[in-house]
Design an enzyme around this catalytic site. Structure first.
Site, mmCIF file in Angstrom:
data_model
loop_
_atom_site.group_PDB
_atom_site.id
_atom_site.type_symbol
_atom_site.label_atom_id
_atom_site.label_comp_id
_atom_site.label_asym_id
_atom_site.label_seq_id
_atom_site.Cartn_x
_atom_site.Cartn_y
_atom_site.Cartn_z
ATOM 1 N N GLY A 233 -4.027 -1.842 -4.541
ATOM 2 C CA GLY A 233 -3.324 -3.234 -4.252
ATOM 3 C C GLY A 233 -4.529 -3.970 -3.510
ATOM 4 N N HIS A 234 -5.440 -3.073 -2.668
ATOM 5 C CA HIS A 234 -6.314 -3.849 -2.018
ATOM 6 C C HIS A 234 -7.402 -4.182 -3.118
ATOM 7 C CE1 HIS A 234 -5.189 -0.952 1.451
ATOM 8 N NE2 HIS A 234 -5.169 -2.157 2.053
ATOM 9 N N ARG B 42 -0.328 4.208 3.587
ATOM 10 C CA ARG B 42 0.850 5.113 4.027
ATOM 11 C C ARG B 42 1.117 6.325 3.107
ATOM 12 N NH1 ARG B 42 2.405 3.129 9.251
ATOM 13 N NH2 ARG B 42 1.553 1.339 9.697
#
Ligand code: PAF
Length: 289
Positions: free
Chosen positions: A46-47, A197
């Site tokens: 995602g990053h 997470r």
């Protein structure tokens, strides 16, 4: 003297604000545009999609990696946050980052630090309601990062839809000359939204975690079938989550995308937002209806 950052492949890790400023000033003097991807590290796909987009749209891409203590209301959550700067720097460089800004806590918040960015309205709902001072911490660090890196554009993921909306509002209200660009949530094949997470889930929890996406889809399907009562839709969402013994709902709400306030009747474009504990790990996700 600072080395210039341009399109060079190797990534520089910058720990001090003064060096970051000088580097940004050099880039500006050379007429280069700057993209910033603010992160807390533990970079995932995602990053990397944000960094790729920033690298495609700017001459210089800066990735900040800073686990911001003042946005955590839970000390254990802060302590357990995954950290691996060398791995993150290599992954960011591979997709086009030119510089990593990785300051220490004392560099960002020296003794006596006392200026905070507090927002009202949009930041008081959902995560702002259940996580004390969370958005105060987010807005303060993002405002500092904007001052330090002077970006033309800054990139945020839609998984954190409320965060992106809060930052857009902050940038507008405080006249930051930075365009806030939001990018689609990246998911695993089973629908779980990528999050730093997720690395804290054990195998059984990881198997349970896609219930968030299933629950969002159940709500969206009910809406598409003609149901607009927000209470009935969130009841269906909760039913999916409650069927998963490892899940504990923090919130499940349909909110207006501009104010993030709950709506009684769902409309197309509203945000169905979830925060759910899977074991001890709190995950968030959302879907536009
Ligand atoms: O989304 C995050 O990782 C953080 O909230 C951010 C925007 C980097 C601020 O610490």
């Amino acid at each position: 003297m600072t080395e210039p950052i341009d399109g060079a492949k190797q990534v520089r890790i910058i720990e001090h604000i003064k060096e970051m400023w000088e580097t940004v000033m050099d880039a500006r003097k050379n007429g280069r545009s700057i993209g910033l991807v603010p992160t807390m590290g533990a970079l995932h796909r995602g990053h990397l999609s944000l960094i790729e987009r920033a690298a495609a749209e700017n001459d210089v891409t800066i990735v900040s990696i800073f686990v911001n203590p003042i946005q955590f209301d839970d000390k254990q959550d802060l302590g357990a946050y995954p950290r691996d700067l060398a791995r993150d720097a290599a992954s960011a460089a591979a997709v086009g980052a030119n510089a990593i800004f990785a300051p220490s806590v004392s560099e960002m918040y020296p003794d006596g630090f006392s200026a905070y960015v507090d927002m009202t309205g949009i930041s008081e709902a959902l995560c702002g309601r259940v996580r004390e001072a969370h958005f105060r911490g987010v807005c303060t660090v993002v405002a500092k990062l904007f001052h330090i890196t002077d970006p033309d554009r800054a990139y945020f993921g839609e998984k954190d839809a409320q965060q992106a909306a809060v930052i857009k509002k902050m940038a507008a209200d405080l006249n930051f000359n930075t365009e806030i660009v939001t990018c689609p949530t990246v998911r695993d094949t089973d629908g779980l939204a990528l999050s730093s997470r997720n690395t804290r889930l054990d195998a059984a929890e990881r198997n349970a975690a896609p219930c968030l996406y299933r629950a969002l889809n159940a709500g969206a399907a009910l809406f598409r079938s003609g149901e607009s009562d927000a209470g009935k839709i969130t009841e269906a969402v909760r039913a999916v989550l409650e069927a998963e013994p490892r899940a504990r709902v923090d919130y499940a709400e349909i909110v207006d995308p501009a104010s993030f306030r709950g709506v009684p009747k769902a409309r197309s474009g509203d945000v169905l937002a979830l925060a759910v504990y899977i074991g001890a790990v709190r995950l968030i996700d959302n879907l536009r209806l």
